[in-house]
Each structure stands twice: as structure tokens, then as C-alpha cells.
Write a protein that holds these residues in place. Structure first.
Motif, PDB file in Angstrom:
ATOM      1  N   VAL B 124       0.657  -1.186  -0.030  1.00  0.00           N
ATOM      2  CA  VAL B 124       0.192  -0.158   0.013  1.00  0.00           C
ATOM      3  C   VAL B 124       0.836   1.135   0.002  1.00  0.00           C
ATOM      4  O   VAL B 124       1.900   1.077   0.430  1.00  0.00           O
ATOM      5  N   TYR B 180      -3.654   1.256  -3.671  1.00  0.00           N
ATOM      6  CA  TYR B 180      -3.603  -0.155  -3.348  1.00  0.00           C
ATOM      7  C   TYR B 180      -4.050  -0.770  -4.575  1.00  0.00           C
ATOM      8  O   TYR B 180      -5.139  -0.691  -5.046  1.00  0.00           O
ATOM      9  N   THR B 210      -8.630  -1.648   1.333  1.00  0.00           N
ATOM     10  CA  THR B 210      -8.303  -3.012   1.169  1.00  0.00           C
ATOM     11  C   THR B 210      -9.604  -3.939   1.568  1.00  0.00           C
ATOM     12  O   THR B 210      -9.306  -5.121   1.131  1.00  0.00           O
TER      13      THR B 210
END
Lengths: 270, 574
Positions: B124, B180, B210
Motif C-alpha cells: 500500500v 492499493y 483494502t
């Protein structure tokens, strides 16, 4: 080992004696106390100081009926004061370290030291301990003043942060003095030594700003060697072994370079 | 003679070496890249210095002399020490121990953030489009990175890398983006004056990006509810808080749409001033009966016409006003109950005895109803500090035993109810011969033979063919896999606490956000709210005398001691 230790102690005592009988040292201490006292009063009580600001904030909160966000006033005070002290060291420490070896060179006693059976690094350690002790003596009265301020906090505050912050201050001072000692060993002019030390410390303090313009690992490495950055982690109250390691590295480097430079001197004279 | 002079002049030329070197390095520092010019300067500089050294050494053969040998030894030793110190420090950065000595752990990430970072498996990256790097922001990001090396961050000068900035949809300085996999999301906009990077936002965005599922929360509108925008008594901060927690919010007008949309994770009714139409109440009831979830925030002095709906859950809105006379310390009037006593519930489990407050609140009466599990959330202080006042006209607030109700009062309640099983999917469809045990021990279930949900059937829940007793523990276990088999309701006797300005104070925002999170059954996907790190509230009580003493001793006494002893020593030496 015992001999080396007693050598170090002997040098240390000699250095300390020279500080405590020198009027110049007391003048430096007096000026240092005045400036840091000024900082203390300005930070705490001055027009834009912490106490008036917080009082105004509390009053405003009461009038509007809005609770003021929590503020740890004594913590902020200690942090702000130690931050200013970090800057003050920049000006004071070169003056303390300038004479360490340059004075010996000028008086011609350096040859005696360089050729004496006492190892060069033992001399350096003794000298560094001496000047550091003198610096700590200068800081202790200020610590007492700060402790007096912290005493008035409500609810009471544990002295952990205060002592830890000063530990950082002393480590920072030791690192700077150690480098200053090395620079002092290079020249026989005290003024030149002070000016060079000032420049080097300035560079080490500001290298953090420089590092921000350089991306990638080089920038990170540059920002890591910044003294100020690690000093800040100390005064914020974070114990980080890498910060401690960096300060110790600087101290060691200063002592090592000093002994190398005296070694080189020995060969040059031969 | 002439030749010597010439040679000397040549020597000075080599001073250009360091000059070129510096010019090259400076050029590199100013521009972000190695430009050909800076490279050329650098190479020329190094070359000139190299040639200079070689010529010099040929001139006086200093390479062979003793001092040069010693000097070389010293140089090698110094370089070795530098390398060793560098390596030690490199290792020291890699494997280091860090302890936060501040009392409130100001510089430590919240457990939620730490857990999230530990579970991070894909890289990330946080991009900050700003030239100024705030040390606080950097520290926070470094704290994140220390938890997991998969977390990276980079400051980018948007003017220097316009292509990258364009890829992120950059608009202004200070924008912070999270990247991400192939997703990019704006976290917040930081600026130098007052907007710092916030752990709350960063962690929640991280969680969002996420996991990536947005639950939809509808806000009922049309009866004088608080507007969702930044208006007077608007709820824009609450909406922002929900957005940060990966909810999408939209207004809902039930007078136009006949039923609550199917994608609703929860419906919020925030402070209606007028009564709801019967059709709207029915729509809400139907929604609850099919596993819907509702957050009701009802102010005193209003009648939302929800009695029937609330009666099924055993909640009665008291028409009196909650009075709390203990709040003088916080400079709050008696009509602002300050709550420090929270029920044992997922919504309030992390509140401890921190403060939330409710300007003008109505108490709730809770009667046990079979099949409904109820947990009081917000409890006022016991009598005589608080009571429910019926006489609002009189100036004097006092307790009248005949009309008023003694505290502690309940201002908020969380309820959950098992739904009758959908006919096919229930694994254990045989109705239990016994009425299911109820939580409150009140066994007055009117067993209805009809298992189908009907709109206005009070007894439906009692026929729940659940073979297990409805305890909190089993409910918590079940909510993961069978979310649609229960519906949840939170009723709070105040809506003011979630409006702009009050939302950010104390725990008010947390009460709202956690309620919505729980009601919408998102708590297993969402971390319940993270408290922003706050310093311990402490003041310095320094009297004028003490201040004078301090000023005198630091500005006069100490410097004088130094100068006088200097003078004395100088005098004695003379």
C-alpha cells in the motif's frame, strides 16, 4: 585497563579544575543562564507564551460553553523549552569546545600530551567528560527551575518526561562537543575552531531540511544523520534505540577522530 | 624562474576542481534530476582534482614520506570506522526498539491501526502531493511504516511530476492519496496551518481500500430532520464521519418511495420535527421485519408518530425532559445531561467512563418484550443528580415526586430482534414447541402460529423457531453468517448530539458512528471508531508570586551568580 581509567580520571580532573578556576567559564555560564532564563520566561509567561494563551483559550471556551480540547500544558512547556535549548546549544557549545585542544596547541602543551604515555583517546575521553560535566553543571539550575514549574501542574505530572528530555539534551550536547573537540584538535586558533564547529553543527542540524529535497534512500540516510531529528524524538518522549545509537556514534566518532588527528600530529613533528 | 612561475600558476588552476564539484552538486540539489549540466560539472570537478593530486604527488614525492604513510593509515582507519558506524546504525534502524513514554501514548498508533497494518499482505502506498513536509505527518507515516514494510509513503512535488499527479486526479497542494493495487483514493487534504494528517482518516481509508465494500445508509428526510449538508444544525460532520468509515449516505424520502430501498444497510431518522405519515411508518416496519436496521434519534417535544413501531420493541418515548444538575463542573446547564455510564454493548464497549452529552434529551422507557434483546446504552446519573422533569414551564427545576421520574434515566437503547426464519434457507425449520426464552425473563409470549412476517404483528417474534436462547453471546456468534435473520434498532432520545459542532466534541461522534456501524451490522468489517490521540488535560497553576519568583531567579539571580563568581575569580587572580 585500570591505568587507562586512572589516566582518564586524571585528565578529567585537570580539565574540570581548569573550568572552575577560569573566569571565562563563569562568564559563559552566566550568559547561558541569562539567555535560557529569558527563553523560559518568554515561553511560559511572555506575551505569546503558553500560560497567557491557555488562559485565553480556557476563557473563550467558558464563554462559548464549548469544552476546550485537552492540552497537556506542562508537557508542551517542557517540549518548547527543550526545543529552544537545542538551538541555544548551537551557539554555546562551540565556545565550550573551542579551547579543548586549540588552547593546548597555542600554549605548546599539546606535544607533551601527544608524546605522554597516556593514550590519545584516553586524553580525548577525559577532556570530553570534563567539558560535558561543565555543561551539565550549567543545565542543572535550569532543570531545577523547570521542576519548579512542573510542580505547579494540576493534575500532577510525573518527572519522567522532564528527565528524559534532558537526557536527550545532554546526549545532543555530548555529540556536538565531541565533534567540536575534533575540530579544535585541528587548529591552534580558538576562534577558527569555534567558527568551524558552528558551521559543522549547523550543517548537521539542517541536513534534515536538505534531505527532504533528495528522494529515495540517500535522502533517508541524510535525514537519519540529522542531530535535530533525533533530539526531537527524545523531547517528544519517545525512546528509540536508533536515536540513542546515533548520538553514541557521533560521540565515538568525535573521540576517534580526535585521537587520529593527535596521532597524525605526532608523526608530522617527527 | 619563468618556468617555476608558470608551474605555480598552473597549480592554482586545480582549485577550479572543488568549484566545479560544488557547482555540479548544487545544480543537482536545485533540480530534481541529474541533468547533463550538473553531471558535466561534477565529472569535470572530479577529473581536475584527480589530475591535480597526481601532478602534485609527482612534484614532491610526498607519497613516499613517513607522514604520508601515517596519514594514509589514519585515512584508512577513519574510513573503516565510518563504514562500521554506518553499518551499525543501519542495523540499528532495522532492528530497533521504540517506546512511547508519553502518558497517553500520543505517538503510538491505535490498536485498530496496528492490527490492520499487521494483516496487510499487499503493498500500500500513500502519496502526498506537497512540497512541504510536516514533521508531524512524517512521524505518523513513519509510525505506520514501522508496523509493516508493505506500507510505503512518498512526498511528491506535483509540479515536478505532473503525469503522476494527473493519474491521481490531483487538484491542489496537500492532497493525500492512498494507492492499493489499482485503486486510488483521496484520504484528505493537509495544509500547513491547521489540517494535519489524521490517523483516524488514514486507517479508515486503508481499511476501506483494502476491503472495499460500501454499506449504504439512508437518512429519512421530509419531516424537519437535520439536513445532511453543512447548514444550521446540519449533519455534515456526521456524514463525513460515515464516509470516512466506508459508508455511503443518501437521503430517503419515504413519502415518495413506498418502501425502503433493498440496498439499505441502515436507515437513520435524525430528529424529525413533524410526525411521519402512516404509510411511512409502515414502510419502516416492513423494513424492520425483513431484517432491516434503524437508528432513531427523537428529540423531546416532538411526536414522530412512531409509538406503534416502538411498542413492538418495548420502547416508549417519555414526554418528560431529562435533567442533570451535576454538570456544573463542565459548565453545562441542567438540560444537558452528561453521560459517563454506558451499557455493556459493542457500541459502547470502548467508551470507559468518558463523556458524551445531549442537549435537551428525552428519557426512554424500556419494557421487556419477548424475542427482543435490549441493552441500555446511555444512562444518566442517579437521583438526586438527574431526573425526568415534567414541568418545563416553571423557572425552577426541582423534583416533584408525583410527576417526575427519578434517575438514572436511559437516554439510548440498543435492541435486536430475531426474525422468523425465511421458509427455505433456515437449516432448522421445526418450530420449537416452547416459546423461546426471553432475555428479560418476562414470559408473556402470545404464541402466534403464523411464522410469516406481517406488518403489524406484535407476537411474531415470539414464534421464532430458534432453538437457542437469545443471549448476547450467541447473537454475536451468529451475526457473521446470518445477518439477515435479525433486525437491529437503536433509539436515542436526542438528535442534537450528532449535529455539526457538537459531533466533534467528546464522545458524541463516537456514539453516533458506532451506533450506525452496529445497526448496519458492519462492525465485523469495520473497526469501531478510533479515538484521535489526545493529550492528558493538564494545566499549570502558577500564581503571580511564583511567576515573579521564577522571572527573578532565571533572569537575574542565576546570571548574576555566574558573572559575580567570574568577577571574584578574576579579582583574586589579579
Amino acid at each position: 585497563m585500570g591505568i587507562v581509567l586512572s589516566n582518564i580520571i586524571a585528565i578529567y580532573r585537570r580539565e574540570l579544575q581548569s573550568y572552575f578556576v577560569s573566569p571565562l567559564a563563569y562568564v559563559i555560564a552566566g550568559i547561558f543562564w541569562f539567555i535560557s532564563g529569558l527563553f523560559l520566561v518568554m515561553i511560559l509567561l511572555g506575551p505569546g507564551g503558553i500560560l497567557p494563551t491557555i488562559t485565553a483559550l480556557d476563557l473563550q471556551g467558558q464563554q462559548l460553553g464549548v469544552p476546550v480540547p485537552p492540552i497537556d500544558v506542562p508537557y508542551e512547556f517542557v517540549r518548547a523549552f527543550l526545543d529552544r535549548m537545542g538551538w541555544l546549544l548551537l551557539f554555546v557549545l562551540p565556545i565550550l569546545s573551542m579551547g579543548l585542544y586549540a588552547e593546548e596547541r597555542k600554549r605548546g602543551t599539546l606535544e607533551l600530551l601527544a608524546t605522554s604515555p597516556v593514550t590519545n583517546w584516553a586524553v580525548a575521553v577525559g577532556k570530553l567528560l570534563g567539558v560535558l560535566t561543565f555543561f551539565i553543571t550549567m543545565v542543572v539550575p535550569l532543570l531545577a527551575l523547570e521542576a519548579f514549574v512542573i510542580q505547579q501542574s494540576n493534575p500532577p505530572m510525573a518527572p519522567t518526561m522532564l528527565l528524559f528530555g534532558h537526557l536527550g539534551l545532554i546526549l545532543l550536547a555530548a555529540a556536538i562537543l565531541s565533534l567540536g573537540m575534533f575540530i579544535s584538535s585541528l587548529t591552534d586558533s580558538t576562534i577558527l575552531s569555534a567558527v568551524f564547529t558552528f558551521a559543522v553543527i549547523l550543517l548537521l542540524l539542517f541536513v534534515d531540511l536538505l534531505a527532504k529535497t533528495v528522494p529515495g534512500p540517500i535522502g533517508e540516510a541524510l535525514s537519519y544523520i540529522s542531530l535535530l531529528k533525533h533530539f526531537n524524538t527524545f523531547i517528544e518522549g519517545i525512546f528509540d534505540t536508533s536515536a540513542l545509537l546515533l548520538f553514541l556514534s557521533y560521540i565515538f566518532l568525535g573521540i576517534f577522530l580526535t585521537s587520529q588527528s593527535i596521532d597524525a600530529l605526532r608523526f608530522q613533528r617527527q | 624562474m619563468k618556468i617555476v612561475a608558470k608551474k605555480k600558476l598552473w597549480k592554482y588552476l586545480f582549485w577550479l576542481g572543488p568549484f566545479f564539484l560544488m557547482a555540479g552538486l548544487t545544480a543537482r540539489l536545485i533540480s530534481p534530476y541529474w541533468s547533463p549540466i550538473s553531471l558535466a560539472f561534477l565529472i569535470t570537478g572530479i577529473a581536475v582534482i584527480g589530475i591535480g593530486i597526481i601532478l602534485q604527488s609527482q612534484n614532491n614525492q610526498w607519497l613516499g614520506s613517513r607522514s604520508t604513510q601515517a596519514g594514509t593509515n589514519a585515512l584508512v582507519a577513519t574510513l573503516a570506522v565510518l563504514v562500521i558506524l554506518g553499518l551499525i546504525n543501519f542495523l540499528g534502524v532495522r532492528y530497533h526498539y521504540r517506546a512511547d513514554l508519553t502518558e497517553t501514548q500520543l505517538f503510538t498508533l491505535a490498536p485498530q491501526s496496528q492490527e490492520l497494518l499487521h494483516n496487510l499482505t499487499q503493498p500500500v502506498k500513500v502519496w502526498i502531493f506537497d512540497v512541504n513536509q510536516n514533521p508531524q505527518d512524517r512521524d505518523l507515516l513513519e509510525n505506520y511504516r514501522r508496523q509493516n514494510s508493505k506500507f510505503q509513503f512518498e512526498y511528491v512535488d506535483p509540479d515536478a511530476r505532473p503525469g503522476l499527479a494527473k493519474k491521481f486526479g490531483y487538484k491542489d497542494y496537500g492532497e493525500v492519496y492512498l494507492e492499493y493495487q489499482d485503486k486510488r483514493q483521496l484520504v484528505q487534504i493537509v495544509n500547513q496551518e491547521n489540517e494535519r494528517l489524521s490517523e483516524v482518516r488514514l486507517t479508515n481509508r486503508l481499511q476501506q481500500i483494502t476491503t472495499a465494500n460500501a454499506a449504504k445508509v439512508y437518512f429519512l428526510q421530509g419531516h424537519g430532520e437535520h439536513p445532511l449538508t453543512a447548514a444550521e444544525s446540519g449533519m455534515s460532520q456526521a456524514i463525513q464521519g460515515l464516509t470516512d468509515k466506508n459508508f455511503t449516505t443518501s437521503p430517503l424520502n419515504l413519502a415518495e418511495a413506498a418502501k425502503v430501498p433493498d440496498d439499505a444497510a441502515a436507515v437513520v431518522v435524525a430528529g424529525p420535527k413533524e410526525g411521519l405519515f402512516e404509510g411511512e411508518v409502515q414502510a419502516l416496519e416492513q423494513y424492520l421485519n425483513r431484517g432491516g436496521d434503524l437508528l432513531l434519534m427523537i428529540d423531546p417535544g416532538t411526536d414522530p408518530k412512531l409509538e406503534n413501531l416502538l411498542k413492538q420493541w418495548g420502547v416508549t418515548l417519555d414526554s418528560r425532559l431529562a435533567v442533570d444538575v451535576s454538570g456544573q463542573g463542565a459548565k453545562q446547564g441542567p438540560a444537558v445531561p452528561i453521560i459517563t455510564d454506558y451499557g455493556q454493548h459493542p457500541i459502547t464497549k470502548e467508551f470507559g467512563n468518558n463523556i458524551s452529552f445531549y442537549r435537551l434529551a428525552r428519557p426512554l422507557q424500556i419494557n421487556p418484550v419477548a424475542g427482543v434483546q435490549s441493552t441500555p446504552l446511555l444512562r444518566t446519573k442517579p437521583y438526586p443528580n438527574s431526573w425526568a422533569e415534567s414541568d418545563l414551564q416553571s423557572e425552577k427545576l426541582e423534583f416533584n415526586a408525583d410527576k417526575d421520574l427519578k434517575g438514572p434515566l436511559t437516554l439510548g437503547v440498543a435492541l435486536e430482534r430475531k426474525l422468523p426464519a425465511p421458509s427455505t434457507t433456515q437449516p432448522n425449520p421445526t418450530p420449537s414447541p416452547l416459546p423461546s426464552p426471553t432475555t428479560q425473563g418476562q414470559a408473556a409470549p402470545k404464541a402466534s402460529p403464523s411464522p410469516t412476517p406481517t406488518t403489524n404483528n406484535q407476537a411474531t417474534p415470539t414464534a421464532t423457531p430458534s432453538p437457542t436462547p437469545t443471549t448476547a453471546a450467541t447473537l454475536n456468534n451468529q451475526q457473521g453468517e446470518k445477518t439477515a435473520t435479525e433486525s437491529r434498532l437503536v433509539v436515542i432520545g436526542n438528535s442534537d448530539f450528532a449535529t455539526d459542532g457538537l459531533f466533534q466534541q467528546q464522545l458524541n461522534g463516537d456514539v453516533f458512528l458506532n451506533s450506525v456501524t452496529w445497526v448496519s451490522k458492519q462492525e465485523d468489517q469495520q473497526p469501531l471508531s478510533i479515538r484521535p490521540k489526545e493529550a492528558k488535560n493538564r494545566r499549570l497553576n502558577i500564581t503571580a508570586t511564583q511567576a515573579n519568583l521564577l522571572t527573578l531567579s532565571s533572569l537575574l539571580l542565576l546570571p548574576l551568580i555566574g558573572l559575580v563568581s567570574a568577577f571574584l575569580i578574576w579579582w583574586r587572580r589579579r
